[in-house]
Write an enzyme that holds these catalytic residues in place. Structure first.
Site, PDB file in Angstrom:
ATOM      1  N   ASP A  76     -25.838  -1.992  -2.904  1.00  0.00           N
ATOM      2  CA  ASP A  76     -27.214  -1.489  -2.981  1.00  0.00           C
ATOM      3  C   ASP A  76     -27.263   0.023  -2.765  1.00  0.00           C
ATOM      4  O   ASP A  76     -28.011   0.723  -3.454  1.00  0.00           O
ATOM      5  CB  ASP A  76     -28.106  -2.205  -1.969  1.00  0.00           C
ATOM      6  N   HIS A 129     -15.269  -6.450  -1.454  1.00  0.00           N
ATOM      7  CA  HIS A 129     -15.364  -7.879  -1.755  1.00  0.00           C
ATOM      8  C   HIS A 129     -16.487  -8.573  -0.992  1.00  0.00           C
ATOM      9  O   HIS A 129     -16.792  -9.729  -1.268  1.00  0.00           O
ATOM     10  CB  HIS A 129     -14.039  -8.577  -1.413  1.00  0.00           C
ATOM     11  N   TYR A 181       0.796  -1.231   0.000  1.00  0.00           N
ATOM     12  CA  TYR A 181       0.000   0.000   0.000  1.00  0.00           C
ATOM     13  C   TYR A 181       0.826   1.278   0.000  1.00  0.00           C
ATOM     14  O   TYR A 181       0.263   2.366  -0.112  1.00  0.00           O
ATOM     15  CB  TYR A 181      -0.950  -0.006   1.199  1.00  0.00           C
ATOM     16  N   ARG A 199      -9.629 -11.120  -4.241  1.00  0.00           N
ATOM     17  CA  ARG A 199      -9.611  -9.673  -4.461  1.00  0.00           C
ATOM     18  C   ARG A 199      -9.861  -9.285  -5.918  1.00  0.00           C
ATOM     19  O   ARG A 199      -9.979  -8.110  -6.234  1.00  0.00           O
ATOM     20  CB  ARG A 199      -8.265  -9.083  -4.029  1.00  0.00           C
ATOM     21  N   HIS A 213      -8.385   2.098  -5.815  1.00  0.00           N
ATOM     22  CA  HIS A 213      -7.567   1.192  -4.997  1.00  0.00           C
ATOM     23  C   HIS A 213      -6.098   1.575  -5.124  1.00  0.00           C
ATOM     24  O   HIS A 213      -5.635   1.920  -6.217  1.00  0.00           O
ATOM     25  CB  HIS A 213      -7.737  -0.257  -5.450  1.00  0.00           C
ATOM     26  N   ASN A 265     -12.826   4.189  -2.051  1.00  0.00           N
ATOM     27  CA  ASN A 265     -11.945   3.056  -1.825  1.00  0.00           C
ATOM     28  C   ASN A 265     -12.642   2.213  -0.762  1.00  0.00           C
ATOM     29  O   ASN A 265     -12.561   2.512   0.429  1.00  0.00           O
ATOM     30  CB  ASN A 265     -10.558   3.489  -1.344  1.00  0.00           C
TER      31      ASN A 265
END
Length: 160
Positions: free
Chosen positions: A88, A81, A26, A112, A101, A75
């Site tokens: 919704d 996932h 990251y 992922r 991401h 993000n």
């Protein structure tokens, strides 16, 4: 809505640990660094930047964008996932939604590779580290401007 574009940048679980959690995946930038990058890329747009580890709170914020924002950069982190409820909420939006991401989920573990968010997103930006957010801001601004320009052509009396 105000004439100045309002972009919500919403961040899901564990992103408060950026710079500490798995920096080899990251990056070393913190969430504050990411926020500053978004604000610098905003070209005068208003950035509403938030992070939560709670799914219900994230859904409340997504719903808030229906009337408060011109576009959403999201993000979803792990909720992408797992959360049908988040999907919704996104389906209720008429504004552009950019899924964002830091890493490239398609190049990682198989679970992922797909997100529910992608089913409702206008577009996806991933794999560029913190720069993914800057690209998402630019894309969102372009979409907002295109919509405003289209509305102006259809209705010359329209105010963006």
């Amino acid at each position: 809505m105000p004439e100045t574009p309002v972009l919500y940048v919403l961040n899901g679980p564990n992103l408060n640990l950026l710079g500490v959690r798995e920096p080899h995946i990251y990056g070393r930038e913190t969430l504050a660094d990411v926020q500053a990058l978004c604000e610098a890329a905003a070209e005068g747009a208003t950035i509403v930047f938030r992070q939560t580890n709670r799914e219900g709170e994230l859904i409340d914020w997504v719903q808030e964008t229906r009337t408060a924002a011109h576009a959403l950069i999201l993000n979803p982190a792990g909720y992408g996932h797992t959360s049908i409820a988040l999907l919704d909420a996104l389906k209720a939006l008429t504004i552009p939604v950019i899924e964002c991401h830091l890493s490239n989920p398609a190049a990682r573990e198989e679970f992922r590779h797909k997100t529910f968010v992608s089913l409702a997103a206008t577009g996806v930006v991933s794999g560029f580290g913190a720069h993914s957010y800057e690209l998402a801001i630019k894309a969102a601004l372009r979409l907002v401007r295109e919509r405003s320009s289209s509305a102006d052509r259809l209705n010359p009396d329209h105010k963006a």
